[in-house]
Scaffold this motif. Structure first.
Motif, PDB file in Angstrom:
ATOM      1  N   PRO A  42       0.800  -1.233   0.000  1.00 27.54           N
ATOM      2  CA  PRO A  42       0.000   0.000   0.000  1.00 27.54           C
ATOM      3  C   PRO A  42       0.835   1.287   0.000  1.00 27.54           C
ATOM      4  CG  PRO A  42      -0.789  -1.509   1.695  1.00 27.54           C
ATOM      5  CD  PRO A  42       0.505  -2.048   1.189  1.00 27.54           C
ATOM      6  N   ILE A  43       2.164   1.157   0.057  1.00 23.52           N
ATOM      7  CA  ILE A  43       3.042   2.323   0.052  1.00 23.52           C
ATOM      8  C   ILE A  43       3.541   2.523  -1.375  1.00 23.52           C
ATOM      9  CG2 ILE A  43       5.108   3.379   1.050  1.00 23.52           C
ATOM     10  CD1 ILE A  43       3.049   2.634   3.179  1.00 23.52           C
ATOM     11  N   GLY A  44       3.308   3.714  -1.937  1.00 22.73           N
ATOM     12  CA  GLY A  44       3.757   4.018  -3.294  1.00 22.73           C
ATOM     13  C   GLY A  44       4.941   4.971  -3.268  1.00 22.73           C
ATOM     14  N   PHE A  45       5.852   4.798  -4.205  1.00 21.05           N
ATOM     15  CA  PHE A  45       7.066   5.603  -4.239  1.00 21.05           C
ATOM     16  C   PHE A  45       7.232   6.369  -5.547  1.00 21.05           C
ATOM     17  CE2 PHE A  45       7.790   2.373  -1.097  1.00 21.05           C
ATOM     18  CZ  PHE A  45       8.462   3.038  -0.093  1.00 21.05           C
ATOM     19  N   ARG A  46       6.294   6.239  -6.475  1.00 21.81           N
ATOM     20  CA  ARG A  46       6.453   6.802  -7.818  1.00 21.81           C
ATOM     21  C   ARG A  46       6.727   8.299  -7.821  1.00 21.81           C
ATOM     22  NH1 ARG A  46       2.769   7.065 -12.709  1.00 21.81           N
ATOM     23  NH2 ARG A  46       1.384   7.927 -11.170  1.00 21.81           N
ATOM     24  N   GLU A  47       6.111   9.048  -6.917  1.00 28.01           N
ATOM     25  CA  GLU A  47       6.310  10.502  -6.838  1.00 28.01           C
ATOM     26  C   GLU A  47       7.345  10.874  -5.782  1.00 28.01           C
ATOM     27  OE1 GLU A  47       4.930  12.651  -8.927  1.00 28.01           O
ATOM     28  OE2 GLU A  47       3.786  11.058  -9.907  1.00 28.01           O
ATOM     29  N   SER A  48       7.997   9.899  -5.194  1.00 26.87           N
ATOM     30  CA  SER A  48       8.879  10.179  -4.068  1.00 26.87           C
ATOM     31  C   SER A  48      10.307  10.496  -4.506  1.00 26.87           C
ATOM     32  CB  SER A  48       8.889   9.003  -3.092  1.00 26.87           C
ATOM     33  OG  SER A  48       9.481   7.879  -3.688  1.00 26.87           O
ATOM     34  N   HIS A  49      10.998  11.131  -3.600  1.00 26.53           N
ATOM     35  CA  HIS A  49      12.405  11.476  -3.743  1.00 26.53           C
ATOM     36  C   HIS A  49      13.160  10.560  -2.790  1.00 26.53           C
ATOM     37  CE1 HIS A  49      15.283  14.565  -5.139  1.00 26.53           C
ATOM     38  NE2 HIS A  49      15.945  14.187  -4.065  1.00 26.53           N
ATOM     39  N   LEU A  50      13.985   9.645  -3.322  1.00 31.48           N
ATOM     40  CA  LEU A  50      14.629   8.609  -2.522  1.00 31.48           C
ATOM     41  C   LEU A  50      16.052   8.989  -2.139  1.00 31.48           C
ATOM     42  CD1 LEU A  50      13.468   5.538  -4.626  1.00 31.48           C
ATOM     43  CD2 LEU A  50      12.468   6.386  -2.498  1.00 31.48           C
ATOM     44  N   PHE A  51      16.372   8.749  -0.885  1.00 32.41           N
ATOM     45  CA  PHE A  51      17.710   8.987  -0.367  1.00 32.41           C
ATOM     46  C   PHE A  51      18.288   7.636   0.007  1.00 32.41           C
ATOM     47  CE2 PHE A  51      15.266  12.752   0.096  1.00 32.41           C
ATOM     48  CZ  PHE A  51      16.148  13.779  -0.205  1.00 32.41           C
ATOM     49  N   PHE A  52      19.267   7.221  -0.750  1.00 32.26           N
ATOM     50  CA  PHE A  52      19.804   5.875  -0.634  1.00 32.26           C
ATOM     51  C   PHE A  52      21.318   5.977  -0.699  1.00 32.26           C
ATOM     52  CE2 PHE A  52      21.350   2.430  -3.510  1.00 32.26           C
ATOM     53  CZ  PHE A  52      21.350   1.415  -2.578  1.00 32.26           C
ATOM     54  N   ASN A  53      21.976   5.508   0.333  1.00 28.24           N
ATOM     55  CA  ASN A  53      23.431   5.529   0.362  1.00 28.24           C
ATOM     56  C   ASN A  53      23.933   4.258  -0.305  1.00 28.24           C
ATOM     57  OD1 ASN A  53      26.091   5.885   0.888  1.00 28.24           O
ATOM     58  ND2 ASN A  53      25.906   5.916   3.106  1.00 28.24           N
ATOM     59  N   GLY A  54      24.343   4.373  -1.545  1.00 31.87           N
ATOM     60  CA  GLY A  54      24.712   3.208  -2.343  1.00 31.87           C
ATOM     61  C   GLY A  54      26.121   2.735  -2.112  1.00 31.87           C
ATOM     62  N   VAL A  55      26.438   2.343  -0.897  1.00 34.43           N
ATOM     63  CA  VAL A  55      27.744   1.779  -0.593  1.00 34.43           C
ATOM     64  C   VAL A  55      27.607   0.267  -0.477  1.00 34.43           C
ATOM     65  CG1 VAL A  55      28.578   3.851   0.569  1.00 34.43           C
ATOM     66  CG2 VAL A  55      27.452   2.093   1.891  1.00 34.43           C
ATOM     67  N   PRO A  56      28.695  -0.474  -0.624  1.00 32.48           N
ATOM     68  CA  PRO A  56      28.582  -1.926  -0.460  1.00 32.48           C
ATOM     69  C   PRO A  56      27.965  -2.282   0.886  1.00 32.48           C
ATOM     70  CG  PRO A  56      30.728  -1.331  -1.320  1.00 32.48           C
ATOM     71  CD  PRO A  56      30.041  -0.042  -0.961  1.00 32.48           C
ATOM     72  N   LEU A  57      27.170  -3.316   0.888  1.00 31.37           N
ATOM     73  CA  LEU A  57      26.501  -3.730   2.122  1.00 31.37           C
ATOM     74  C   LEU A  57      27.521  -4.341   3.078  1.00 31.37           C
ATOM     75  CD1 LEU A  57      23.292  -5.409   0.677  1.00 31.37           C
ATOM     76  CD2 LEU A  57      23.450  -3.215   1.846  1.00 31.37           C
ATOM     77  N   THR A  58      27.723  -3.691   4.215  1.00 25.73           N
ATOM     78  CA  THR A  58      28.637  -4.220   5.218  1.00 25.73           C
ATOM     79  C   THR A  58      27.878  -4.806   6.396  1.00 25.73           C
ATOM     80  OG1 THR A  58      28.787  -2.027   6.197  1.00 25.73           O
ATOM     81  CG2 THR A  58      30.487  -2.627   4.600  1.00 25.73           C
ATOM     82  N   GLU A  59      26.599  -4.536   6.458  1.00 24.80           N
ATOM     83  CA  GLU A  59      25.730  -5.134   7.464  1.00 24.80           C
ATOM     84  C   GLU A  59      24.443  -5.516   6.760  1.00 24.80           C
ATOM     85  OE1 GLU A  59      23.471  -1.553   9.575  1.00 24.80           O
ATOM     86  OE2 GLU A  59      25.633  -1.463   9.909  1.00 24.80           O
ATOM     87  N   ASP A  60      23.572  -6.202   7.459  1.00 27.51           N
ATOM     88  CA  ASP A  60      22.365  -6.670   6.778  1.00 27.51           C
ATOM     89  C   ASP A  60      21.165  -5.753   6.958  1.00 27.51           C
ATOM     90  OD1 ASP A  60      21.640  -7.216   9.377  1.00 27.51           O
ATOM     91  OD2 ASP A  60      21.099  -9.298   9.007  1.00 27.51           O
ATOM     92  N   ARG A 120      10.387  -3.655  -4.443  1.00 26.12           N
ATOM     93  CA  ARG A 120      10.703  -2.802  -5.605  1.00 26.12           C
ATOM     94  C   ARG A 120      10.204  -1.393  -5.335  1.00 26.12           C
ATOM     95  NH1 ARG A 120       9.194  -7.428  -9.342  1.00 26.12           N
ATOM     96  NH2 ARG A 120      11.220  -8.097 -10.124  1.00 26.12           N
ATOM     97  N   LEU A 121      11.095  -0.431  -5.550  1.00 28.00           N
ATOM     98  CA  LEU A 121      10.754   0.974  -5.392  1.00 28.00           C
ATOM     99  C   LEU A 121      11.166   1.703  -6.660  1.00 28.00           C
ATOM    100  CD1 LEU A 121      12.034  -0.163  -2.518  1.00 28.00           C
ATOM    101  CD2 LEU A 121      11.624   2.157  -1.834  1.00 28.00           C
ATOM    102  N   THR A 122      10.322   2.575  -7.125  1.00 25.50           N
ATOM    103  CA  THR A 122      10.690   3.468  -8.221  1.00 25.50           C
ATOM    104  C   THR A 122      10.441   4.889  -7.744  1.00 25.50           C
ATOM    105  OG1 THR A 122       8.489   3.383  -9.202  1.00 25.50           O
ATOM    106  CG2 THR A 122      10.120   1.821 -10.052  1.00 25.50           C
ATOM    107  N   GLY A 123      11.262   5.787  -8.183  1.00 30.85           N
ATOM    108  CA  GLY A 123      11.116   7.181  -7.782  1.00 30.85           C
ATOM    109  C   GLY A 123      12.291   7.981  -8.277  1.00 30.85           C
ATOM    110  N   MET A 124      12.506   9.121  -7.666  1.00 28.97           N
ATOM    111  CA  MET A 124      13.590  10.001  -8.045  1.00 28.97           C
ATOM    112  C   MET A 124      14.735   9.812  -7.052  1.00 28.97           C
ATOM    113  SD  MET A 124      13.441  14.110  -8.612  1.00 28.97           S
ATOM    114  CE  MET A 124      11.680  13.942  -8.600  1.00 28.97           C
ATOM    115  N   LEU A 125      15.895   9.432  -7.537  1.00 24.69           N
ATOM    116  CA  LEU A 125      17.050   9.222  -6.684  1.00 24.69           C
ATOM    117  C   LEU A 125      17.728  10.552  -6.412  1.00 24.69           C
ATOM    118  CD1 LEU A 125      18.771   7.046  -5.276  1.00 24.69           C
ATOM    119  CD2 LEU A 125      20.130   6.921  -7.362  1.00 24.69           C
ATOM    120  N   ASP A 126      18.113  10.764  -5.165  1.00 20.02           N
ATOM    121  CA  ASP A 126      18.756  12.011  -4.777  1.00 20.02           C
ATOM    122  C   ASP A 126      20.120  12.172  -5.447  1.00 20.02           C
ATOM    123  OD1 ASP A 126      19.046  14.419  -3.088  1.00 20.02           O
ATOM    124  OD2 ASP A 126      20.641  13.240  -2.156  1.00 20.02           O
TER     125      ASP A 126
END
Length: 172
Positions: A14-32, A123-129
């Motif tokens: 029920p959560i939509g992300f199409r109009e959202s602005h996403l903040f994602f730190n794209g570093v290698p996963l060092t923790e889960d 799956r999330l789609t939106g605008m990446l910061d």
């Protein structure tokens, strides 16, 4: 007041992300555990009622004119692909190569260690910061997914579309 809740597996839908602005730190996963921010998620009125977020507005969907924090636990893999925008102000003006193709970037990370048993695909789609562009983010996780946000920042989605400049992420 902050709402905190779990949106694991199908409760994420029920959560939509199409109009959202996403903040994602794209570093290698060092923790889960993966943490992202999302300004401008869309939530259904039914989801709000079910989670005791009472809204006096009429309508079927609400836009969060503020930041949601989302935590994914027991993450085994993350992949992101982004089609780059030319500027912050023109989100339909893509960077293009000399032959007219859109410029895109993609990356995939995986955690090391025990292979996942049966991860759920979010799956999330939106605008990446950063890098700024339209993105598709896929997160494979087996653990709980938690969300927190200020429910007083929810506005009727029709009000958002009437004057998006009043509610969208402030670039400046």
């Amino acid at each position: 007041m902050t709402f905190e809740g779990e949106i694991t597996n199908d409760f994420f839908k029920p959560i939509g992300f199409r109009e959202s602005h996403l903040f994602f730190n794209g570093v290698p996963l060092t923790e889960d555990t993966l943490r992202i921010g999302a300004w401008g998620i869309d939530v259904s009125k039914g989801w709000c009622v079910q989670n005791r977020i009472l809204r006096p507005d009429e309508g079927s969907h609400f836009y969060l004119s503020g930041m949601a924090k989302i935590e994914f636990h027991q993450v085994s893999k993350v992949s992101v692909s982004t089609v780059l925008y030319h500027s912050l102000e023109q989100n339909n003006d893509f960077v293009r190569t000399a032959d007219g193709n859109k410029v895109s970037l993609s990356k995939e990370w995986a955690t090391r260690g025990i292979p996942p048993q049966s991860p759920y695909l979010y799956r999330l789609t939106g605008m990446l910061d950063w890098p700024h562009g339209y993105c598709e983010l896929e997160i494979h996780a087996e653990g709980p997914v938690r969300i927190s946000f200020d429910p007083s920042r929810l506005v009727n989605v029709s009000r958002f579309f009437e004057a998006p400049q009043n509610y969208a992420y402030p670039f400046v």
